[in-house]
Write a protein that holds these residues in place. Structure first.
Motif, mmCIF file in Angstrom:
data_model
loop_
_atom_site.group_PDB
_atom_site.id
_atom_site.type_symbol
_atom_site.label_atom_id
_atom_site.label_comp_id
_atom_site.label_asym_id
_atom_site.label_seq_id
_atom_site.Cartn_x
_atom_site.Cartn_y
_atom_site.Cartn_z
ATOM 1 N N ARG A 1 0.824 -1.209 0.000
ATOM 2 C CA ARG A 1 0.000 0.000 0.000
ATOM 3 C C ARG A 1 0.861 1.263 0.000
ATOM 4 O O ARG A 1 0.460 2.275 -0.580
ATOM 5 C CB ARG A 1 -0.945 -0.014 1.201
ATOM 6 C CG ARG A 1 -2.075 -1.028 1.048
ATOM 7 C CD ARG A 1 -3.161 -0.801 2.056
ATOM 8 N NE ARG A 1 -4.346 -1.578 1.732
ATOM 9 C CZ ARG A 1 -5.516 -1.417 2.316
ATOM 10 N NH1 ARG A 1 -5.662 -0.502 3.264
ATOM 11 N NH2 ARG A 1 -6.548 -2.156 1.970
ATOM 12 N N THR A 2 2.009 1.178 0.622
ATOM 13 C CA THR A 2 2.917 2.326 0.571
ATOM 14 C C THR A 2 3.391 2.555 -0.858
ATOM 15 O O THR A 2 3.421 3.689 -1.341
ATOM 16 C CB THR A 2 4.126 2.096 1.496
ATOM 17 O OG1 THR A 2 3.652 1.938 2.839
ATOM 18 C CG2 THR A 2 5.091 3.262 1.438
ATOM 19 N N ARG A 3 3.750 1.460 -1.542
ATOM 20 C CA ARG A 3 4.129 1.573 -2.953
ATOM 21 C C ARG A 3 3.003 2.196 -3.762
ATOM 22 O O ARG A 3 3.217 3.128 -4.553
ATOM 23 C CB ARG A 3 4.448 0.191 -3.525
ATOM 24 C CG ARG A 3 4.843 0.212 -5.004
ATOM 25 C CD ARG A 3 4.559 -1.098 -5.723
ATOM 26 N NE ARG A 3 3.132 -1.274 -5.997
ATOM 27 C CZ ARG A 3 2.649 -2.202 -6.821
ATOM 28 N NH1 ARG A 3 3.475 -3.049 -7.430
ATOM 29 N NH2 ARG A 3 1.346 -2.313 -7.040
ATOM 30 N N ASN A 4 1.782 1.689 -3.561
ATOM 31 C CA ASN A 4 0.647 2.180 -4.334
ATOM 32 C C ASN A 4 0.388 3.663 -4.067
ATOM 33 O O ASN A 4 0.130 4.428 -4.999
ATOM 34 C CB ASN A 4 -0.605 1.362 -4.003
ATOM 35 C CG ASN A 4 -0.459 -0.102 -4.360
ATOM 36 O OD1 ASN A 4 0.339 -0.459 -5.228
ATOM 37 N ND2 ASN A 4 -1.212 -0.956 -3.686
ATOM 38 N N ARG A 5 0.451 4.047 -2.782
ATOM 39 C CA ARG A 5 0.179 5.435 -2.442
ATOM 40 C C ARG A 5 1.208 6.368 -3.073
ATOM 41 O O ARG A 5 0.867 7.413 -3.648
ATOM 42 C CB ARG A 5 0.164 5.611 -0.920
ATOM 43 C CG ARG A 5 -0.224 7.037 -0.482
ATOM 44 C CD ARG A 5 -0.308 7.173 1.015
ATOM 45 N NE ARG A 5 1.001 7.036 1.659
ATOM 46 C CZ ARG A 5 1.384 5.979 2.350
ATOM 47 N NH1 ARG A 5 0.576 4.932 2.502
ATOM 48 N NH2 ARG A 5 2.584 5.939 2.916
ATOM 49 N N LEU A 6 2.471 5.995 -2.987
ATOM 50 C CA LEU A 6 3.520 6.839 -3.551
ATOM 51 C C LEU A 6 3.404 6.930 -5.068
ATOM 52 O O LEU A 6 3.529 8.018 -5.647
ATOM 53 C CB LEU A 6 4.899 6.294 -3.154
ATOM 54 C CG LEU A 6 5.254 6.396 -1.661
ATOM 55 C CD1 LEU A 6 6.572 5.687 -1.390
ATOM 56 C CD2 LEU A 6 5.323 7.859 -1.223
ATOM 57 N N LEU A 7 3.153 5.786 -5.709
ATOM 58 C CA LEU A 7 3.031 5.794 -7.162
ATOM 59 C C LEU A 7 1.794 6.567 -7.608
ATOM 60 O O LEU A 7 1.843 7.328 -8.576
ATOM 61 C CB LEU A 7 2.976 4.360 -7.700
ATOM 62 C CG LEU A 7 4.301 3.598 -7.747
ATOM 63 C CD1 LEU A 7 4.065 2.163 -8.189
ATOM 64 C CD2 LEU A 7 5.277 4.281 -8.698
ATOM 65 N N ASN A 8 0.668 6.355 -6.913
ATOM 66 C CA ASN A 8 -0.550 7.070 -7.286
ATOM 67 C C ASN A 8 -0.360 8.579 -7.146
ATOM 68 O O ASN A 8 -0.794 9.357 -7.999
ATOM 69 C CB ASN A 8 -1.734 6.598 -6.438
ATOM 70 C CG ASN A 8 -2.392 5.342 -7.006
ATOM 71 O OD1 ASN A 8 -2.864 5.350 -8.136
ATOM 72 N ND2 ASN A 8 -2.423 4.277 -6.222
ATOM 73 N N THR A 9 0.301 8.999 -6.073
ATOM 74 C CA THR A 9 0.550 10.425 -5.876
ATOM 75 C C THR A 9 1.479 10.967 -6.956
ATOM 76 O O THR A 9 1.233 12.039 -7.539
ATOM 77 C CB THR A 9 1.167 10.676 -4.496
ATOM 78 O OG1 THR A 9 0.250 10.234 -3.486
ATOM 79 C CG2 THR A 9 1.460 12.151 -4.290
ATOM 80 N N PHE A 10 2.533 10.217 -7.242
ATOM 81 C CA PHE A 10 3.493 10.669 -8.255
ATOM 82 C C PHE A 10 2.836 10.770 -9.626
ATOM 83 O O PHE A 10 2.984 11.788 -10.328
ATOM 84 C CB PHE A 10 4.678 9.700 -8.311
ATOM 85 C CG PHE A 10 5.654 10.020 -9.405
ATOM 86 C CD1 PHE A 10 6.546 11.076 -9.284
ATOM 87 C CD2 PHE A 10 5.676 9.259 -10.573
ATOM 88 C CE1 PHE A 10 7.433 11.381 -10.315
ATOM 89 C CE2 PHE A 10 6.562 9.547 -11.591
ATOM 90 C CZ PHE A 10 7.449 10.615 -11.460
ATOM 91 N N VAL A 11 2.107 9.730 -10.007
ATOM 92 C CA VAL A 11 1.498 9.719 -11.334
ATOM 93 C C VAL A 11 0.418 10.789 -11.444
ATOM 94 O O VAL A 11 0.269 11.450 -12.481
ATOM 95 C CB VAL A 11 0.929 8.315 -11.636
ATOM 96 C CG1 VAL A 11 0.028 8.349 -12.861
ATOM 97 C CG2 VAL A 11 2.060 7.329 -11.863
ATOM 98 N N ARG A 12 -0.328 10.982 -10.360
ATOM 99 C CA ARG A 12 -1.379 11.994 -10.410
ATOM 100 C C ARG A 12 -0.807 13.389 -10.605
ATOM 101 O O ARG A 12 -1.411 14.232 -11.285
ATOM 102 C CB ARG A 12 -2.206 11.962 -9.121
ATOM 103 C CG ARG A 12 -3.517 12.738 -9.277
ATOM 104 C CD ARG A 12 -4.028 13.318 -7.981
ATOM 105 N NE ARG A 12 -5.296 13.984 -8.209
ATOM 106 C CZ ARG A 12 -5.408 15.210 -8.759
ATOM 107 N NH1 ARG A 12 -4.320 15.876 -9.131
ATOM 108 N NH2 ARG A 12 -6.599 15.755 -8.956
ATOM 109 N N THR A 13 0.332 13.642 -10.005
ATOM 110 C CA THR A 13 0.919 14.991 -10.074
ATOM 111 C C THR A 13 1.862 15.164 -11.258
ATOM 112 O O THR A 13 2.384 16.262 -11.465
ATOM 113 C CB THR A 13 1.670 15.318 -8.771
ATOM 114 O OG1 THR A 13 2.653 14.302 -8.530
ATOM 115 C CG2 THR A 13 0.704 15.365 -7.597
ATOM 116 N N THR A 14 2.094 14.110 -12.004
ATOM 117 C CA THR A 14 2.973 14.214 -13.172
ATOM 118 C C THR A 14 2.245 13.735 -14.426
ATOM 119 O O THR A 14 1.725 14.536 -15.196
ATOM 120 C CB THR A 14 4.259 13.395 -12.953
ATOM 121 O OG1 THR A 14 3.920 12.029 -12.653
ATOM 122 C CG2 THR A 14 5.086 13.971 -11.815
#
Length: 473
Positions: free
Chosen positions: A163-176
């Motif tokens: 879930r940490t991986r998912n949260r970080l990736l989702n945040t990164f992809v959403r903002t980029t």
């Protein structure tokens, strides 16, 4: 009689999956209008709907996309996905909204039914339109705490680290990667008088009243946060083709004493050098019958054809797959689901459009081998085919999902969900013709069925098979 307005992006993979749903509603005496590109008029009418053409400015069905948008050819993979998102799915939203509202003004509908990519439907609902049902023509794209962002083709990961991986990736992809889509969508919202929402194209701004996912739940990653409005209704059996003519070599398929392999690239990413040509070459020495389907291109582009292969523009997949042993494809969602519906193992090689996500689910669900490339080598294809033919687990997994999908009754289940919405509209006094009925089809006994708890983690709220009006959002 309930009234439905269907709207679909003018592309085969967005229009054709709706045909069985239209037929199920029409067979029960309900009124269906369907607006999409002119290239799909015949299929819409045969399904039982009144065809309403999209305005010419919104219709890209009569020419190849790469001719309309030649700069698209510069991109591949994720970059091409983002290009399509901007130019094909977001740019026309405001005009699509105006078109749909004009149709509803001419003749109200109890439910507006749209494919996943037709983002205008949600805005029509916000502007006072009827309840909206979405039919899912690809893997689930909206974010989840249990899944990586859509488009990366990564398998799911749970637990604290996952879930940490998912949260970080989702945040990164959403903002980029997806950040521009939020700005572009807000511009479309302002154009029709709606305030900005700062939601990306894969996020759910205004949830649909129903999301009818046209696949078995066992093909999709488990989500503890699956929304209550999602229903996995299964992949409906396609309607019989208008032209049932079989190729001259059809007897070779039905009487073949060797495995029959279907190789197809669908109707979008059709460059034969990517899959068809290396598949024919890589399987030329195998003791199999290869049926390669070009999706429209002249079969001569694949000459010289090996002795163990037959090539056609189109072949009725519903009949062909009944005699097949495996399917080699670039990961188009419809082809993958049809293969699963026939219990066939898959070899997939696709990275364009949504294909990385579909291919990843093929591997995760156990129904096939993902070659993880858009341009596989002859050896990769040959090794993948040998694996799915030799290892029984792939076919066994495909058969389990086939039984779960229960395609013979999937369209009726979808129709029942749509009529539930129509009834709710009538009871709220929003129009319609009073309560309607479409008796739900029987559900098969299977390992996990079509009920979401089999695909949920504790604490989730999603359902996938219920037709209770109490579940309406």
């Amino acid at each position: 009689m309930a009234r439905f307005l269907f709207a679909a992006t003018p592309a085969a993979g967005h229009v054709n999956p709706a045909h069985p749903l239209v037929r199920a509603l029409a067979d029960h005496g309900h009124r269906v209008r369907f607006t999409t590109g002119r290239a799909y008029e015949d299929g819409v009418v045969r399904a039982g709907a009144e065809f309403v053409p999209l305005p010419a400015s919104l219709d890209h069905s009569l020419r190849p996309i790469d001719e309309i948008l030649p700069e698209r050819a510069r991109y591949s993979g994720v970059k091409q996905f983002l290009f399509d998102l901007e130019h094909l799915f977001i740019a026309p939203v405001a005009d699509q909204v105006r078109h749909l509202r004009s149709l509803l003004a001419e003749e109200p509908a109890d439910v507006l039914v749209a494919d996943t990519a037709l983002l205008a439907a949600a805005l029509v609902r916000e502007l006072g339109g009827p309840p909206v049902a979405t039919f899912g023509i690809t893997a689930l794209a909206f974010p989840s705490v249990d899944a990586a962002p859509f488009g990366l083709g990564l398998p799911p990961a749970s637990g604290l680290l996952g879930r940490t991986r998912n949260r970080l990736l989702n945040t990164f992809v959403r903002t980029t990667m997806f950040a521009p889509s939020a700005r572009l969508l807000d511009a479309q919202r302002r154009a029709v008088g709606l305030p900005p929402r700062n939601r990306t194209a894969v996020e759910i701004g205004t949830p649909p009243d129903r999301f009818l996912q046209l696949s078995p739940s066992g093909f999709e990653y488990p989500r503890s946060d699956l929304p209550s409005w999602v229903r996995f209704v299964g992949h409906p059996d396609p309607l019989p083709p208008a032209d049932r003519a079989r190729p001259a070599w059809w007897d070779e398929v039905t009487a073949s004493g060797r495995p029959v392999l279907v190789v197809t690239q669908g109707t979008v990413a059709t460059d034969p050098a990517q899959l068809l040509s290396p598949a024919l070459a890589g399987l030329a020495a195998e003791d199999v019958l290869v049926v390669a389907v070009t999706g429209g291109a002249d079969p001569s582009v694949l000459e010289p054809v090996p002795a163990n292969a037959r090539v056609e523009r189109y072949v009725p997949f519903g009949e062909l797959f009944r005699h097949a042993s495996a399917v080699v494809t670039n990961g188009g969602f419809g082809t993958v689901q049809l293969a699963i519906a026939h219990g066939l193992p898959l070899v997939v090689a696709g990275k364009s459009e949504d294909k990385a996500e579909v291919s990843a689910r093929v591997a995760w669900s156990g129904v096939g081998v993902d070659l993880r490339t858009q341009t596989p080598s002859e050896a990769q294809i040959r090794t993948g085919v040998r694996r799915v033919l030799a290892e029984p687990g792939f076919a066994a997994a495909a058969r389990r999902l086939r039984d779960e999908s229960d395609g013979a009754h999937a369209a009726e289940r979808a129709a029942t969900e749509l009529l539930t919405l129509a009834n709710a509209t009538a009871h709220r006094g929003e129009g319609g013709a009073g309560p309607q009925r479409c008796d739900p089809a029987p559900r098969p006994e299977s390992r996990s069925g079509l009920v979401a708890p089999a695909r949920r983690r504790p604490g989730g709220t999603g359902t996938s098979g219920s037709v209770s009006p109490a579940d309406a959002s």
